[in-house]
Design a protein around this motif. Structure first.
Motif, short mmCIF file in Angstrom:
data_model
loop_
_atom_site.label_atom_id
_atom_site.label_comp_id
_atom_site.label_asym_id
_atom_site.label_seq_id
_atom_site.Cartn_x
_atom_site.Cartn_y
_atom_site.Cartn_z
N ARG A 38 0.95 -1.10 0.05
CA ARG A 38 0.07 0.11 -0.17
C ARG A 38 0.71 1.20 -0.19
N ARG A 45 5.97 3.29 -0.33
CA ARG A 45 5.30 2.16 -0.35
C ARG A 45 5.56 1.14 0.56
N TYR A 94 -4.01 0.28 -2.49
CA TYR A 94 -3.50 -1.09 -2.38
C TYR A 94 -3.23 -1.59 -3.42
N HIS A 95 -2.27 -2.00 -3.59
CA HIS A 95 -1.82 -2.74 -4.73
C HIS A 95 -1.23 -4.41 -4.57
N GLY A 123 -3.80 -0.84 -8.62
CA GLY A 123 -4.06 -0.45 -7.00
C GLY A 123 -5.79 -0.18 -6.99
#
Length: 130
Positions: A38, A45, A94-95, A123
Motif C-alpha cells: 500500500r 510504499r 492497495y496494490h 491499485g
C-alpha cells in the motif's frame, strides 16, 4: 503478459472491514508468490501481506497483523486480502504484486525498493474515515 487487477476498495468507517481481491492473468498463478502493498499519500510504499504459492505460508506487516488475512484461490487465479478493524491510518492505495522467486527470497527482499515482486497491479483505493 502478466496482468493484475485489484478490486474491493472503497470508503469505510473506522472499525469496519473490507475484502480486497486481485485477479491475475497471463501467468501460471500457482507458480507465483503473491503480495499486497500500500501507498498512502506522501508516504513510501509499504508491504502489507504475502502468501506462498500453495497458500501454506503467509507473512504480515506488524501494522496489520492480527487484523488481516491473506488467502488465494489457485483455481480462480485470485488473491484476497481481508482487512478488519480498519483504522484511518490504513487509508492508502492497495496494490497486489506477483513474485516468481522462491518464498524465502521474496520475503527476505520484500521491504527493499527492488524487491522480488516484478509484476504490479494499478491499485484500489481504500479510505477509512474516523
Amino acid at each position: 503478459q502478466v496482468q493484475l487487477v485489484e478490486s474491493g476498495g472503497g470508503l469505510v468507517q473506522a472499525g469496519g472491514s473490507l475484502r480486497l481481491s486481485c485477479a491475475a492473468s497471463g501467468l501460471t498463478f500457482s507458480n507465483y508468490v503473491m503480495g499486497w502493498f500500500r501507498r498512502a499519500p506522501g508516504k513510501e510504499r509499504e508491504f502489507v501481506a504475502a502468501i506462498s504459492r500453495s497458500g501454506g505460508f503467509t507473512n504480515f506487516a506488524d501494522s496489520v497483523k492480527g487484523r488481516s488475512t491473506i488467502s488465494r484461490d489457485n483455481n480462480k487465479n485470485t488473491v484476497f486480502l481481508q482487512m478488519n478493524s480498519l483504522k484511518p491510518e490504513d487509508t492508502a492505495v492497495y496494490h497486489c504484486a506477483a513474485s516468481r522467486d522462491s518464498w524465502g527470497k521474496t520475503i527476505a527482499t520484500m521491504t527493499r525498493p527492488n524487491n522480488a515482486f516484478a509484476s504490479w497491479g494499478q491499485g484500489t483505493q481504500v479510505t477509512v474515515s474516523s
